[in-house]
Design an enzyme around this catalytic site. Structure first.
Site, short mmCIF file in Angstrom:
data_model
loop_
_atom_site.label_atom_id
_atom_site.label_comp_id
_atom_site.label_asym_id
_atom_site.label_seq_id
_atom_site.Cartn_x
_atom_site.Cartn_y
_atom_site.Cartn_z
N TRP A 102 19.68 67.42 43.95
CA TRP A 102 21.00 67.42 44.13
C TRP A 102 21.96 67.84 43.05
O TRP A 102 22.73 68.54 43.11
CB TRP A 102 21.64 66.22 44.73
N ASP A 170 28.09 62.49 42.02
CA ASP A 170 27.75 62.85 43.21
C ASP A 170 26.99 61.55 43.88
O ASP A 170 25.98 61.21 43.65
CB ASP A 170 26.85 63.76 43.39
N LYS A 194 24.95 59.24 54.89
CA LYS A 194 23.98 58.11 54.27
C LYS A 194 24.49 56.74 54.59
O LYS A 194 23.77 56.03 55.39
CB LYS A 194 23.76 58.53 52.85
#
Ligand SMILES: *Cc1c(COP(=O)(O)O)cnc(C)c1O
Length: 358
Positions: A102, A170, A194
């Site tokens: 990511w 993030d 999530k």
């Protein structure tokens, strides 16, 4: 069929009580004779939903008024571009720390808009550990970007970096899993799917003094200052997603907030890591000091058994345990909404599987 034990990395499990409440209110919300999806986002009833969701999030994370809370669209990936467009202009520089898939993606997108400096890249260790701070090459710039929890690799920071530039994180797969000190960050962003709510929504928590730095070319829809000035309603916001996120925040508050949630998460993770460590049949490849509380990847000593493992797990109602296609093996994502009972069921299955095939 009843509800399964869902270990999906995202979109992930949502609290059953939240889903049940949304179901109960779906056709007739607050006596309006319409669902929350069918009313104006400018109506007092919906304005109240949005503001109480924000207030609840502020209480959960201890967010002061120095920060704006934004409900954005486009998921976390949209913020990969929004970050440099809001914080830097052409020719400006920014630091990026890469610890997995990511943060690597964030760098690739960010580099299209800013002189992106690679601080360190954990690739040499296959992203199984966090590069030592002594080996970082920090250049300095408009901000320092990193990913505190790498969802795919299952790698989580145990500390918060302290660069001179504003810290941008993030937090897609870690936000709300435990208390954090928001004041150490310039910007926190997270895709909702999530720990927050439905996919497509992203939360952005930004220090107000960083607003107003967006370049002219920043699209209005990505402009945090515009979003803040318009109460995240520059255009029609994803109303149902905001409503559902608000219910999730309420659920967390009723549970006792993030310290209580963290204690539960710690128990779930320990149960699973202890099993992995006690076994030669299963293996977790991540450095112990950097193991994720939320995403637990593991492999079988004999990868030839992977398909059987997944198949038998599914038959036992244990779903979505296949590892990310880039790393293989298995991964159990044990976000807030995955109950302790689900982790217990998984561990018992794993014990039995090892006894039968080990
Ligand atoms: C899931 C995830 C993303 C991507 O989120 P989208 O909403 O699909 O854009 C980005 N970063 C991290 C850490 C994630 O876990």
């Amino acid at each position: 069929m009843g509800r399964v034990h869902n270990f999906c990395a995202g979109p992930a499990a949502l609290p059953e009580v939240v889903l049940a409440r949304a179901r109960d209110e779906l056709l007739d919300w607050q006596g309006q004779g319409a669902s929350v999806m069918e009313v104006s986002h400018r109506s007092p009833a919906f304005e109240a939903v949005a503001s109480s969701a924000e207030a609840s999030l502020r209480r959960l994370l201890g967010i002061t008024d120095d920060y704006a809370v934004l409900f954005q669209q486009g998921g976390a990936s949209q913020q990969f571009a929004a970050v440099p467009l809001n914080l830097a202009t052409d020719g400006d520089a920014a630091d990026y720390l890469v610890t997995g898939q990511w943060s690597k993606k964030a760098l690739a997108e960010g580099a299209r808009f800013v002189e992106a400096n690679l601080v360190a890249d954990g690739q040499d260790d296959n992203y199984m550990s966090i590069p030592e701070t002594e080996c970082w090459s920090v250049k300095g710039g408009q901000y320092f970007h990193y990913c505190p929890n790498e969802t795919i690799g299952g790698l989580e920071f145990g500390h918060v970096p302290e660069p001179d530039a504003p810290l941008v994180a993030d937090m897609s797969s870690t936000l709300l899993s435990r208390p954090i000190d928001v004041s150490r960050f310039g910007v926190i962003y997270a895709g909702a799917q999530k720990n927050i709510g439905p996919a497509g929504l992203a939360l952005v928590i930004v220090r107000r003094e960083l607003l107003g730095r967006a370049r002219d070319a920043c699209p209005a829809m990505l402009n945090w200052e515009k979003a803040a000035a318009n109460g995240s309603m520059y255009n029609t916001p994803p109303t149902f997603a905001i409503y559902l996120a608000g219910l999730v925040f309420e659920w967390l508050e009723a549970l006792g907030g993030l310290s209580a949630m963290a204690a539960i998460n710690q128990r779930k993770a320990s149960r699973l890591y202890d099993l992995l460590d006690a076994s030669a049949f299963y293996h977790n490849p991540v450095a112990r000091s950097a193991r994720s509380l939320m995403n637990v990847p593991f492999t079988l000593a004999d990868s030839g058994l992977d398909a059987t493992f997944l198949q038998e797990a599914e038959s036992a109602g244990l779903m979505n345990l296949k590892g990310h296609r880039s790393v293989g093996g298995m991964r159990a994502s044990i976000y807030n909404a995955v109950p302790e009972g689900a982790v217990e069921a998984l561990c018992q299955f794993m014990d039995q599987f090892e006894r039968r095939y080990g």
